[in-house]
Design a protein around this motif. Structure first.
Motif, PDB file in Angstrom:
ATOM      1  N   LEU A 238      27.320  44.958  40.645  1.00  0.00           N
ATOM      2  CA  LEU A 238      28.336  45.923  41.822  1.00  0.00           C
ATOM      3  C   LEU A 238      27.762  47.087  42.318  1.00  0.00           C
ATOM      4  O   LEU A 238      27.433  47.993  41.237  1.00  0.00           O
ATOM      5  N   GLY A 239      27.346  47.258  43.509  1.00  0.00           N
ATOM      6  CA  GLY A 239      26.718  48.535  44.037  1.00  0.00           C
ATOM      7  C   GLY A 239      25.452  48.747  43.016  1.00  0.00           C
ATOM      8  O   GLY A 239      25.072  50.054  42.884  1.00  0.00           O
TER       9      GLY A 239
ATOM     10  N   LEU B 295      32.589  51.199  42.345  1.00  0.00           N
ATOM     11  CA  LEU B 295      32.179  51.298  43.695  1.00  0.00           C
ATOM     12  C   LEU B 295      32.396  52.827  44.486  1.00  0.00           C
ATOM     13  O   LEU B 295      32.049  53.104  45.476  1.00  0.00           O
TER      14      LEU B 295
ATOM     15  N   ALA C 214      33.175  42.583  47.452  1.00  0.00           N
ATOM     16  CA  ALA C 214      32.054  43.240  47.001  1.00  0.00           C
ATOM     17  C   ALA C 214      31.264  43.019  45.578  1.00  0.00           C
ATOM     18  O   ALA C 214      30.215  43.550  45.435  1.00  0.00           O
ATOM     19  N   THR C 215      32.086  42.017  45.033  1.00  0.00           N
ATOM     20  CA  THR C 215      31.194  41.445  43.663  1.00  0.00           C
ATOM     21  C   THR C 215      30.418  40.632  44.166  1.00  0.00           C
ATOM     22  O   THR C 215      29.613  39.790  42.992  1.00  0.00           O
TER      23      THR C 215
END
Length: 441
Positions: free
Chosen positions: A191-192, A263, A278-279
């Motif tokens: 994540l990010g 995030l 976003a995952t």
């Protein structure tokens, strides 16, 4: 078709976990569903023999000829604590070798990964369980509490001939158990740019239905408006195109809040689907956990090009959020209309447990001892596990098969997919974390 050669360096011994997983993959335990299976007996006997080598006395149970499950109780240091069920399944879904780059049942090692049907779902975890037990017992120690270790048959067809059979006919095997751990959780996502782990604290309900359309049988050249295939196709399209609304449960609300925090985005401005996307590789599972899904999976009709059949059938895989089963079935009936018969082939409950308590704390602690600082997030599995059966005995189930994975590997996408594979070093990591958990919790 690429080569099926194994590139293992004979001078570099495999970790025991990889050896066990490779051997298990080489047993073709394909489960085709609807009672058709290659059977789990050979794999079950292999597992039982390994357990006997650890000084244990496993029991083998056949629900039908060839459909074998294995259960063994391992005494812990604190016999008064609630027992923990640690379970896996031995069957796998079918694999077409023509679509794979390796033989799906050869247990090939290449590029630092173990390839084969079951490398992800779930002979990897079966092997980690066996290796972790060996680490504890081989050191002359005992787990922290009693373990009930089970390797079930038939999970890929709903567990009717495996976990449900044993829960219904031999509930005493699980006496004293309060919690369970199994598959589809504990693996890492990115994540990010930060690694995090998903702990499965719930799973959607399962309804497998068959649609049956009837019409007039006739020569293929005739004008037949009461055509079973046309009626079925219309119904299947209506179900497959249904966009079910997002509904957040306690688990998915917590998960999305944690994703937004990591995030550094505002969850009020970024929608649930965007946060799920976003995952990265995990988004396929997470997006499906935000809503009901109704996927057509099989069509069957006719027997000759110039014969209009009087019967057509389709299989639909429905996964609802916990508690929505009856409402979804009613809407499906309205989508297909009164001319289509709906047959419920298999139905099982959804589950959701709190992301908290001693077991969750112990899981988080074990992960942090081996990957310090990595966040651990709850999630609702869009599929199902044998924890559904155990829940009938009041046993709370979690998904925890710990794997530290490279960011670029689409691990969730390989469940029931082509070219299943798992990194060898992820198996080593999983063995260590699982040994840690079973030694301390």
């Amino acid at each position: 078709m690429a080569s099926w050669a194994d590139d293992t360096d004979p001078a570099t011994p495999l970790d025991l976990t990889a050896e066990l997983a490779r051997d298990l993959i080489r047993f073709d335990t394909t489960n085709y569903g609807e009672g058709r299976s290659n059977g789990e007996t050979d794999a079950a006997e292999y597992v039982a023999e390994h357990l006997r080598g650890l000084g244990l006395a496993p029991e083998l149970f056949d629900s039908e000829p060839g459909r074998t499950s294995v259960v063994v109780r391992v005494p812990g240091r604190n016999r008064d604590a609630g027992a923990l069920v640690v379970h896996g399944h031995l069957d796998v879904v079918p694999a077409d070798p023509e679509t794979w780059s390796v033989d799906p049942f050869a247990g090939v090692i290449k590029d630092g990964l173990l390839w084969g049907r079951g490398a992800v779902d779930m002979k990897n975890m079966d092997a980690m369980i066996l290796a972790a037990l060996g680490d504890i017992l081989g050191a002359g120690e005992a787990p922290a509490r009693d373990l009930i270790v089970a390797f079930f048959a038939d999970e890929e067809a709903g567990g009717v001939l495996g976990s449900h059979y044993l829960v219904d006919t031999r509930p005493e095997l699980f006496a004293g158990a309060t919690e369970a751990i199994s598959e589809v959780g504990g693996y890492s996502i990115t994540l990010g740019g930060q690694r995090a782990y998903l702990l499965q604290t719930g799973e959607k309900a399962l309804i497998w239905i068959k649609l049956v359309a009837r019409g007039d049988a006739a020569h293929g050249s005739r004008l037949i408006r009461n055509n079973a295939v046309t009626k079925l196709a219309t119904a299947v399209a209506a179900i497959g195109r249904r966009e079910w609304p997002i509904r957040l449960t306690d688990t998915t609300t917590q998960l999305l809040a944690e994703i937004a925090r990591i995030l550094d985005v505002d969850p009020q401005r970024v929608g649930p689907d965007e946060l799920a996307l976003a995952t990265g590789t995990a988004s396929g599972f997470i997006q499906a956990s935000l809503r009901t899904t109704t996927n057509p999976t099989l069509l069957k009709a006719g027997y000759k090009h110039n014969v209009i059949p009087d019967l057509a059938e389709a299989l639909i895989d429905i996964r609802t959020l916990p508690g929505e089963e009856d409402a979804v079935l009613a809407e499906v009936a309205s989508l297909v209309g009164p001319d289509i018969e709906i047959v419920v082939m298999h139905r099982d409950i959804g589950l959701e447990s709190d992301f908290g308590g001693p077991l969750v704390d112990a899981v988080v602690g074990s992960l942090h001892r081996h990957d310090p600082g990595a966040p651990v997030l709850p999630y609702l599995l869009s599929a199902g596990t044998d924890n559904k059966a155990l829940s009938k005995l009041g046993i709370r189930g979690y998904g925890f098969a710990p794997l530290r994975l490279p960011a670029e590997l689409d691990f969730p996408g390989m469940f029931h997919g082509v070219d299943e594979r798992v990194p060898l070093d992820a198996l080593v990591f999983g063995r260590r974390v699982l040994t840690d958990l079973l030694s301390t919790y």
